[in-house]
Design a protein around this motif. Structure first.
Motif, PDB file in Angstrom:
ATOM      1  N   ARG A 298       1.097  -1.338   0.099  1.00  8.32           N
ATOM      2  CA  ARG A 298      -0.457   0.725  -0.176  1.00  8.32           C
ATOM      3  C   ARG A 298       0.676   1.352   0.183  1.00  8.32           C
ATOM      4  O   ARG A 298       1.008   1.766  -0.353  1.00  8.32           O
ATOM      5  N   ASP A 299       1.637   1.159   1.107  1.00  5.33           N
ATOM      6  CA  ASP A 299       2.880   2.413   0.881  1.00  5.33           C
ATOM      7  C   ASP A 299       3.485   2.370   0.661  1.00  5.33           C
ATOM      8  O   ASP A 299       5.032   2.267   1.121  1.00  5.33           O
ATOM      9  N   TRP A 300       4.248   2.531  -0.872  1.00  4.47           N
ATOM     10  CA  TRP A 300       5.294   1.898  -2.029  1.00  4.47           C
ATOM     11  C   TRP A 300       5.945   2.917  -1.778  1.00  4.47           C
ATOM     12  O   TRP A 300       5.511   3.799  -2.155  1.00  4.47           O
ATOM     13  N   SER A 301       7.364   2.943  -2.088  1.00  7.90           N
ATOM     14  CA  SER A 301       8.746   4.058  -1.704  1.00  7.90           C
ATOM     15  C   SER A 301       8.152   3.910  -2.983  1.00  7.90           C
ATOM     16  O   SER A 301       8.399   3.624  -4.241  1.00  7.90           O
ATOM     17  N   VAL A 302       8.693   4.875  -3.921  1.00  6.89           N
ATOM     18  CA  VAL A 302       8.819   5.913  -4.469  1.00  6.89           C
ATOM     19  C   VAL A 302       9.748   5.495  -5.819  1.00  6.89           C
ATOM     20  O   VAL A 302       9.197   4.886  -6.879  1.00  6.89           O
ATOM     21  N   GLU A 303      10.281   4.451  -4.836  1.00  7.75           N
ATOM     22  CA  GLU A 303      11.860   3.802  -6.138  1.00  7.75           C
ATOM     23  C   GLU A 303      11.132   3.001  -6.422  1.00  7.75           C
ATOM     24  O   GLU A 303      11.596   2.109  -7.422  1.00  7.75           O
ATOM     25  N   GLN A 304      10.112   2.147  -5.842  1.00  8.10           N
ATOM     26  CA  GLN A 304       9.918   0.653  -5.803  1.00  8.10           C
ATOM     27  C   GLN A 304       9.169   0.705  -6.769  1.00  8.10           C
ATOM     28  O   GLN A 304       8.935   0.197  -7.613  1.00  8.10           O
ATOM     29  N   ARG A 305       8.313   1.573  -6.747  1.00  5.55           N
ATOM     30  CA  ARG A 305       7.243   1.934  -7.546  1.00  5.55           C
ATOM     31  C   ARG A 305       7.597   2.329  -9.202  1.00  5.55           C
ATOM     32  O   ARG A 305       7.258   2.013 -10.243  1.00  5.55           O
ATOM     33  N   THR A 306       8.695   2.965  -8.814  1.00  6.25           N
ATOM     34  CA  THR A 306       9.596   3.802 -10.401  1.00  6.25           C
ATOM     35  C   THR A 306       9.746   2.938 -10.917  1.00  6.25           C
ATOM     36  O   THR A 306       9.462   2.007 -12.515  1.00  6.25           O
ATOM     37  N   ALA A 307      10.614   1.796 -10.559  1.00  3.43           N
ATOM     38  CA  ALA A 307      11.032   0.479 -11.518  1.00  3.43           C
ATOM     39  C   ALA A 307       9.397  -0.167 -11.965  1.00  3.43           C
ATOM     40  O   ALA A 307       9.914  -0.601 -12.975  1.00  3.43           O
ATOM     41  N   TYR A 308       8.400  -0.541 -10.724  1.00  2.00           N
ATOM     42  CA  TYR A 308       8.095  -1.394 -11.869  1.00  2.00           C
ATOM     43  C   TYR A 308       7.190  -0.858 -12.713  1.00  2.00           C
ATOM     44  O   TYR A 308       7.009  -1.565 -13.561  1.00  2.00           O
ATOM     45  N   LEU A 309       6.767   0.413 -12.746  1.00  2.00           N
ATOM     46  CA  LEU A 309       6.274   1.579 -13.743  1.00  2.00           C
ATOM     47  C   LEU A 309       7.401   1.319 -14.923  1.00  2.00           C
ATOM     48  O   LEU A 309       7.154   1.536 -16.032  1.00  2.00           O
ATOM     49  N   ARG A 310       8.119   1.612 -14.507  1.00  2.00           N
ATOM     50  CA  ARG A 310       9.624   1.224 -15.734  1.00  2.00           C
ATOM     51  C   ARG A 310      10.137   0.566 -16.240  1.00  2.00           C
ATOM     52  O   ARG A 310       9.349   0.481 -17.913  1.00  2.00           O
ATOM     53  N   ASP A 311       9.898  -0.597 -15.588  1.00  2.00           N
ATOM     54  CA  ASP A 311       8.963  -2.497 -16.377  1.00  2.00           C
ATOM     55  C   ASP A 311       8.139  -2.259 -17.067  1.00  2.00           C
ATOM     56  O   ASP A 311       8.419  -3.358 -18.003  1.00  2.00           O
ATOM     57  N   ALA A 312       7.216  -1.901 -16.296  1.00  3.78           N
ATOM     58  CA  ALA A 312       6.493  -2.302 -16.867  1.00  3.78           C
ATOM     59  C   ALA A 312       6.035  -1.923 -18.231  1.00  3.78           C
ATOM     60  O   ALA A 312       5.172  -2.773 -19.511  1.00  3.78           O
ATOM     61  N   LEU A 313       7.058  -0.524 -18.429  1.00  2.09           N
ATOM     62  CA  LEU A 313       5.423   0.645 -19.734  1.00  2.09           C
ATOM     63  C   LEU A 313       6.944  -0.399 -20.679  1.00  2.09           C
ATOM     64  O   LEU A 313       6.299  -0.140 -22.166  1.00  2.09           O
ATOM     65  N   THR A 314       7.776  -0.082 -20.442  1.00  2.00           N
ATOM     66  CA  THR A 314       9.023  -1.168 -21.284  1.00  2.00           C
ATOM     67  C   THR A 314       8.547  -2.480 -21.599  1.00  2.00           C
ATOM     68  O   THR A 314       8.694  -2.598 -22.953  1.00  2.00           O
ATOM     69  N   ALA A 315       8.244  -2.838 -21.138  1.00  2.00           N
ATOM     70  CA  ALA A 315       8.240  -4.584 -21.814  1.00  2.00           C
ATOM     71  C   ALA A 315       6.191  -4.378 -22.276  1.00  2.00           C
ATOM     72  O   ALA A 315       6.437  -4.857 -23.798  1.00  2.00           O
ATOM     73  N   ALA A 316       5.557  -3.506 -21.635  1.00  2.00           N
ATOM     74  CA  ALA A 316       4.625  -3.702 -22.582  1.00  2.00           C
ATOM     75  C   ALA A 316       5.021  -2.314 -24.068  1.00  2.00           C
ATOM     76  O   ALA A 316       3.444  -2.405 -24.780  1.00  2.00           O
ATOM     77  N   ASP A 317       5.916  -1.700 -24.187  1.00  2.00           N
ATOM     78  CA  ASP A 317       5.561  -0.935 -25.491  1.00  2.00           C
ATOM     79  C   ASP A 317       5.856  -2.135 -26.409  1.00  2.00           C
ATOM     80  O   ASP A 317       6.234  -1.398 -27.856  1.00  2.00           O
ATOM     81  N   ARG A 318       7.115  -2.968 -26.110  1.00  3.76           N
ATOM     82  CA  ARG A 318       6.559  -3.380 -27.670  1.00  3.76           C
ATOM     83  C   ARG A 318       5.524  -4.167 -28.201  1.00  3.76           C
ATOM     84  O   ARG A 318       5.603  -4.632 -29.336  1.00  3.76           O
ATOM     85  N   GLN A 319       4.816  -3.992 -27.470  1.00  2.00           N
ATOM     86  CA  GLN A 319       3.420  -4.463 -28.234  1.00  2.00           C
ATOM     87  C   GLN A 319       2.115  -3.396 -28.479  1.00  2.00           C
ATOM     88  O   GLN A 319       0.828  -4.170 -28.283  1.00  2.00           O
ATOM     89  N   VAL A 320       2.380  -3.030 -27.481  1.00  2.00           N
ATOM     90  CA  VAL A 320       0.910  -1.729 -26.995  1.00  2.00           C
ATOM     91  C   VAL A 320       1.137  -0.814 -27.894  1.00  2.00           C
ATOM     92  O   VAL A 320       2.027  -0.122 -27.637  1.00  2.00           O
ATOM     93  N   ASP A 321       0.344  -0.098 -28.736  1.00  2.00           N
ATOM     94  CA  ASP A 321       0.179   1.239 -29.428  1.00  2.00           C
ATOM     95  C   ASP A 321      -0.721   2.435 -28.795  1.00  2.00           C
ATOM     96  O   ASP A 321      -1.546   2.163 -28.315  1.00  2.00           O
ATOM     97  N   PHE A 322       0.201   2.708 -27.369  1.00  3.15           N
ATOM     98  CA  PHE A 322      -0.328   3.852 -27.067  1.00  3.15           C
ATOM     99  C   PHE A 322      -1.683   4.491 -27.421  1.00  3.15           C
ATOM    100  O   PHE A 322      -2.347   5.353 -26.214  1.00  3.15           O
ATOM    101  N   SER A 323      -0.985   5.189 -28.339  1.00  3.10           N
ATOM    102  CA  SER A 323      -2.484   6.259 -28.938  1.00  3.10           C
ATOM    103  C   SER A 323      -3.658   5.710 -29.351  1.00  3.10           C
ATOM    104  O   SER A 323      -3.948   6.651 -29.926  1.00  3.10           O
TER     105      SER A 323
END
Length: 430
Positions: free
Chosen positions: A145-170
């Motif tokens: 719940r009270d996630w640290s900014v650094e850990q959440r940032t790492a999660y978002l960074r990895d998720a966005l990078t992985a998803a960008d290979r298959q998702v057209d966000f536009s």
């Protein structure tokens, strides 16, 4: 669980790029800034309502002011497309399919908004049919719940990078990152919306916020509808006790989804429907603070295609375009609102019927009481077996009752019901 302790944490972004594949270094470099960067709303705003009782939008997070629309948020007055991206982890093999998990949330979430908006808004989900593998084990992200900014940032960074290979966000207006609910490092209490202080750029599209979903399978009821409400600039209406113990639902009880997704009457307040553009100004009565007004208020849940019971059991078809909200302005950033609630539409399990009275404060931030239901029966409670907060379950002013709003010197009298189920009321200033 969707309850958020503070305004959603902002995450800085990289300079605009064509794709997101180079996000890692920028997230790492800027992650320290995210700890103190909170969104108060951009200066850009679209003119919205200019009637006397429409409070002005303030710098408060998810302000309840509605004279302008915060242009940083998508306005749910048309069809919006949402992509659901399912994330798996190398330390666990998913037990459920993306189709199974998508069915936990849709069509229930879309149906809720269709009813709440009287058909004026459609949320169209586009779930991926496959898992996208994250590069690290689920336990590496320390999800909670009270996630640290650094850990959440790492999660978002990895998720966005992985998803960008298959998702057209536009192609999409809303992004849901849905984690494998059974992975050992996934905590259902961490579900929330992450706001971006400056938008990420992908496929020539700004991504201003991401809904991070960590729900169990099956999930809490209407949890994704609650989180999606934040995407539309709606605030949290619950109260988080300082020590984490005690009642969370003292502000609004069962009476709005943004208070609790478990509520017996979770339809959005008429004030929120006005803010989102689902009620026209002709459906809002600005009551003078100088003279009494007699009004007929339609049930909040009644719409042209919503079946229900009228005053004597007759169908409520044909209702939906009349007055839904009465407002008495009480200050520069405050008002008292009146609306008719009962077992119709999203409120079909409502504990009591009547005229619900609540205060609105446009200067109070999300989670700090921007809306407070006023209990017309403070000495009693009801539906204690399934209400999220029984003292407010019987809050509405019932037929034949009169009630003076404490501290405001405004009285409401509920005179009667029409054959179609509307409520006739008299609102009298001091």
């Amino acid at each position: 669980m969707s309850r958020e302790p503070f305004p959603e944490v902002s995450v800085p972004r990289q300079p605009p790029r064509a794709r997101l594949r180079s996000t890692a270094a920028v997230f790492t470099t800027l992650s320290a800034l995210a700890a103190t960067s909170l969104i108060t709303g951009p200066s850009a705003a679209e003119p919205f309502f200019s009637v006397p009782c429409a409070l002005k939008r303030t710098a408060a997070h998810h302000s309840e002011g509605l004279d302008t629309w915060n242009a940083a948020y998508p306005r749910p007055a048309r069809t919006l497309d949402a992509v659901m991206i399912f994330l798996s982890f190398p330390d666990w093999t998913p037990l459920s399919s993306p189709d199974d998990i998508a069915a936990d949330h849709f069509p229930a979430t879309s149906d809720f908004f269709h009813r709440a908006s009287y058909g004026r808004f459609t949320l169209r989900a586009h779930p991926l049919r496959q898992w996208i593998r994250m590069p690290k084990p689920s336990t590496a992200y320390a999800i909670r719940r009270d996630w640290s900014v650094e850990q959440r940032t790492a999660y978002l960074r990895d998720a966005l990078t992985a998803a960008d290979r298959q998702v057209d966000f536009s192609r999409y207006d809303i992004v849901y990152f849905v984690a494998d609910p059974d992975a050992p490092g996934v905590d259902s209490d961490a579900t929330k919306v992450v706001n971006l202080d400056q938008p990420l750029r992908a496929d020539d599209t700004d991504i201003r916020r991401i809904v991070t979903v960590f729900e169990r399978h099956p999930p809490d009821r209407l949890v994704l509808a609650h989180e999606t409400g934040h995407v539309f600039d709606l605030p949290d209406l619950y109260h988080r006790p300082v020590d984490g113990k005690g009642d969370w639902d003292t502000y609004v009880g069962d009476w709005d989804l943004m208070g609790s997704q478990f509520g017996l009457a979770p339809d959005l307040f008429a004030w929120h429907k006005w803010k989102l553009g689902w009620l026209g100004t002709h459906q809002v009565a600005c009551v003078s603070a100088r003279k009494a007004s007699r009004l007929t208020l339609e049930p909040l849940g009644a719409g042209p295609d919503v079946p229900g019971a009228g005053a004597s059991g007759s169908p409520a078809f044909g209702l939906g375009n009349g007055t839904k909200l009465a407002v008495v302005r009480t200050g520069t950033d405050s008002a008292v609102a009146f609306e008719a609630r009962g077992p119709l539409g999203n409120d079909r399990s409502a504990c009591r019927s009547g005229i619900l009275v609540y205060r609105v404060h446009s200067g109070e931030a999300s989670g700090r009481g921007p809306v407070e239901v006023i209990d017309a029966h403070p000495d009693t409670e009801d539906c204690w077996e399934n209400s999220v907060y029984p003292p407010l379950a019987d809050a509405p002013v019932a037929l034949g009752e009169r009630f003076t709003v404490p501290g405001e010197d405004v009285r409401v009298e509920v005179d009667g019901r029409t054959p179609t189920g509307s409520w006739t009321v008299k609102i009298t200033p001091g």
